[in-house]
Motif scaffolding. Structure first.
Motif, PDB file in Angstrom:
ATOM      1  N   GLY B 464       0.929  -1.028  -0.020  1.00 28.01           N
ATOM      2  CA  GLY B 464       0.161   0.141   0.281  1.00 28.01           C
ATOM      3  C   GLY B 464       0.327   1.432  -0.154  1.00 28.01           C
ATOM      4  O   GLY B 464       0.442   2.277   0.630  1.00 28.01           O
ATOM      5  N   LEU B 465       2.432   0.986  -0.053  1.00 30.32           N
ATOM      6  CA  LEU B 465       3.165   2.178  -0.171  1.00 30.32           C
ATOM      7  C   LEU B 465       2.324   3.498  -1.461  1.00 30.32           C
ATOM      8  O   LEU B 465       2.231   4.651  -1.324  1.00 30.32           O
ATOM      9  CB  LEU B 465       4.664   1.635  -0.535  1.00 30.32           C
ATOM     10  CG  LEU B 465       5.024   1.464   0.592  1.00 30.32           C
ATOM     11  CD1 LEU B 465       6.320   1.198   0.163  1.00 30.32           C
ATOM     12  CD2 LEU B 465       4.545   1.846   1.725  1.00 30.32           C
ATOM     13  N   CYS B 467      -0.098   4.114  -2.439  1.00 29.74           N
ATOM     14  CA  CYS B 467      -1.745   5.249  -2.127  1.00 29.74           C
ATOM     15  C   CYS B 467      -1.640   6.005  -1.165  1.00 29.74           C
ATOM     16  O   CYS B 467      -2.117   6.677  -1.177  1.00 29.74           O
ATOM     17  CB  CYS B 467      -2.717   4.170  -0.897  1.00 29.74           C
ATOM     18  SG  CYS B 467      -3.030   1.932  -2.007  1.00 29.74           S
ATOM     19  N   ALA B 468      -0.478   5.648  -0.556  1.00 29.78           N
ATOM     20  CA  ALA B 468      -0.256   6.662   0.665  1.00 29.78           C
ATOM     21  C   ALA B 468       1.240   7.586  -0.278  1.00 29.78           C
ATOM     22  O   ALA B 468       1.051   8.913  -0.155  1.00 29.78           O
ATOM     23  CB  ALA B 468       0.933   6.758   1.691  1.00 29.78           C
TER      24      ALA B 468
END
Lengths: 209, 496
Positions: B464-465, B467-468
């Motif tokens: 999920g990197l 997404c951030a």
């Protein structure tokens, strides 16, 4: 899911919902079980969040990032107790004047997409190390970047957040935001040029476009 | 489900849902054991309040859960074993004996690795005989293909369909394989202290072992020999214990005492770690007259050339006597650390597996997934993991073979449904997600309205990197969406 998944918006959302402090726990640098080392991304986000909090008048100490391995139960307990005492010392967030705080945090939340673009274009950290991240974010260059780019965006965002409540005269805006008339005037000028606000001549006040 | 640990129980409940015809991603587990009851056992009232908070957060998240589709990936029924030492060969043979093709890569011209330098075990077993037999089995097995002088230049693909480019003696080839086992071994640290390399009577334990086995009577004829433990490890630079050197020293000391019962053999140690039944050998050595002298960190022995002689003088602070001992030695033997082999970091990068701060490979979970890497379809065994005795390395090799075969035996492997997906309409083509992804899972593809980021779900590990980093929320991590996390935050702060 990795520590680096913690979006800036999660942090500001938590503050807006009444959290007095936010703590993020991550794996120790160099001990990533994958190859992603997203804990450095979390460190970058921490610095961004702290700077942004500072700009909206919230003590940056209210957010903390700590490296705690799954096996470090006692360290986790110590870190949490320590953070709780820090936050206790700072007192509840936003009292008195909670309404104003929420508007400021909302304004901050709204500049997050812009902040991410700034990070991508201007805040590339040369290497994956704690020292490199800490050094970059402590630099005068980054401070200037925040003053020049982010602060202006944030002012616009704050003005818009205020005008969402209804039209306001320039003086009222300055008073609400605790800014000088000159600063507000510059912000309103920029917002008008961008077509975000309009000036209502009859009522001599500003409103959302 | 508010109950016990998700680590062992979540898969069970997910299976149950699947059997009942319900999508397993509709399931969430509130961990009120590790996250609450275990850590607050003495604060019953507050713990109950916290348990309620945890359950409320779980419920909030559950509202947003969606049914997700998992992927079936084809399985290439071939294994690649990197490293032709005892562990690698044992693993390769075990896989081959269970009916699968194995490619075994060895960097050297010969198989055997570190075992080629070991002559006997502490129990007196013949390592070289065992090794010869193993090598013969490997060469004779029709399903094991050995490449010598091999280095890996490129790795692509994922569990079920890796493609590894290998440069070896006969040229360059691309091996297609479904699983990988890394058995790349380790090296003996080359000491820089205690006159090693400067004085011809200072050697390492492995060098001593070779000299004793090859009938070099010069050493056995010494009247005095001093061994120094923990050389190059348990220091600031290398904090770990190399585990095997205490037993190695005791083994060589016993051999010396057997050959020359009158020789003075001293072992200068910080802590003796002849663990398990190896303790018996330590006692036996003490009974035979081997003198064990403890020293402390900071009080390391000093080795100097003997004044007016061919030998050496060793002085060491004995913390029990509170005095400095001066030992005259014909030979000094250093128990040098076991260090990660050169090239293991490059291999870690190629296969996207992790190492610990000491440079040894790191398993996915020390108890629950001891021979798996976090990267799917890649396993480990032997001393690239941490220094081990031969029986330990062999057991682990069989373990890794078992895990590898459990995948090879299937026709497909299932990839998680909790992966990222791009939303074309929202994508502004900034490329932040592509830079953030360490797995190369995201790329641009051309659309009539410009380049848009798309995720290859097979390569995505769901960290999920991306997404951030995305400024427009154009990329979402399924099963851990922004909405689900924000709902949890709301629930956490809503109070009872």
């Amino acid at each position: 899911m990795c520590t680096g998944r913690v979006d800036l918006s999660f942090i500001f959302h938590a503050f807006r919902k009444g959290a007095d402090g936010v703590i993020i726990g991550g794996c120790w640098p160099g001990e990533c079980h994958y190859v992603t080392e997203g804990n450095y991304d979390a460190l970058g986000n921490l610095h961004l969040a702290r700077k942004l909090l500072g700009l909206v008048g919230v003590d940056p100490e209210r957010i903390r990032l700590e490296w705690i391995a799954a096996s470090e139960g006692s360290r986790f307990a110590e870190v949490m107790s320590d953070f709780v005492s820090t936050v206790d010392g700072l007192g509840p967030l936003g009292l008195p004047g909670a309404e104003d705080l929420d508007r400021r945090l909302e304004a901050a939340e709204r500049v997050i997409p812009f902040l991410k673009l700034v990070e991508r274009e201007k805040l590339r950290v040369p290497e994956r190390s704690e020292a490199a991240y800490n050094e970059l974010f402590a630099s005068e260059e980054v401070d200037r970047l925040f003053r020049d780019l982010v602060a202006e965006k944030l002012l616009t965002s704050q003005i818009l957040a205020l005008l969402r409540l209804g039209p306001r005269a320039a003086g009222e805006i300055a008073e609400s935001l605790g800014l000088s008339p000159a600063e507000v005037s510059a912000g309103l000028g920029a917002s008008s040029r961008q077509g975000l606000v309009t000036y209502d001549v009859e009522r001599s006040c500003y409103a959302l476009a | 489900m508010a109950a016990c640990t998700p680590r062992t129980h979540e898969p069970l409940f997910r299976d149950t849902l699947r059997e009942g015809g319900i999508n397993q991603y509709f399931f969430d587990m509130a961990n009120i054991r590790e996250h609450c009851s275990w850590v607050h056992s003495k604060q019953a009232e507050e713990a109950t309040q916290k348990a309620k908070d945890i359950v409320r957060m779980s419920v909030a998240r559950t509202v947003g859960l969606e049914p997700l589709q998992e992927f079936d990936l084809p399985m290439t029924k071939v294994a690649l074993v990197v490293g032709g030492g005892l562990a690698g060969m044992t693993c390769a043979l075990s896989i081959a004996n269970q009916g699968f093709e194995v490619h075994l890569l060895e960097r050297d011209k010969e198989l055997g690795g570190m075992a080629r330098r070991l002559r006997t075990t502490l129990d007196g077993l013949d390592v070289q005989g065992f090794l010869r037999d193993l090598v013969r089995q490997v060469y004779r097995h029709p399903a094991v293909h050995v490449a010598h002088g091999a280095t890996i230049t490129d790795v692509s693909g994922y569990v079920g369909s890796f493609a590894t480019t290998v440069r070896y003696e006969a040229g360059l080839k691309v091996i297609e394989h479904g699983v990988t086992v890394l058995a790349t071994g380790a090296d003996e640290h080359r000491p820089t202290e205690h006159l090693y390399g400067e004085h011809d009577r200072v050697m390492t334990q492995l060098e001593l072992e070779a000299r004793l086995a090859d009938g070099d009577d010069g050493v056995a004829a010494s009247s005095s020999l001093v061994m120094i433990q923990c050389v190059g490890c348990r220091t600031q630079e290398r904090t770990y214990c190399a585990r095997v050197c205490c037993s190695q020293a005791v083994k060589n000391a016993l051999t010396l005492k057997q050959r020359s019962p009158d020789m003075n053999v001293y072992v200068l140690f910080r802590d003796m770690r002849t663990y398990g039944y190896r303790e018996d050998a330590y006692r036996k050595a003490a009974d035979r007259g081997v003198v064990f002298v403890r020293f402390e960190q900071g009080g390391e022995p000093q080795v100097e050339p003997q004044a007016g002689g061919d030998g050496l003088s060793v002085s060491v602070m004995d913390p029990i006597l509170g005095a400095r001992l001066l030992l005259e030695a014909d030979h000094v033997v250093l128990s040098a650390a076991v260090v990660p082999s050169a090239g293991s970091q490059e291999l870690a990068r190629l296969f996207k597996v992790s190492s610990n701060p000491d440079g040894f490979f790191q398993e996915a979970h020390v108890k629950l997934r001891p021979v798996d890497f976090a990267a799917d379809g890649v396993f480990l065994c032997g001393i690239n993991h941490y220094p081990k005795h031969i029986p330990e390395a062999l057991s682990q090799a069989h373990g890794a073979a078992g895990r590898a075969v459990s995948l090879l035996a299937q026709d497909t492997v299932t990839a998680s449904g909790s992966v990222c997906e791009g939303r074309e309409q929202a994508c502004v083509s900034c490329g932040a997600c592509i830079t953030a992804c360490a797995y190369g899972a995201i790329s641009f593809h051309d659309t009539p309205v410009g380049k848009k980021a798309v995720v290859n779900p097979v390569l995505c590990k769901g960290d999920g990197l991306c997404c951030a980093k995305c400024p427009t929320d154009a990329i979402r991590l399924k099963h851990f969406t922004n909405e689900e996390v924000l709902d949890q935050i709301d629930a956490a702060l809503a109070g009872p």
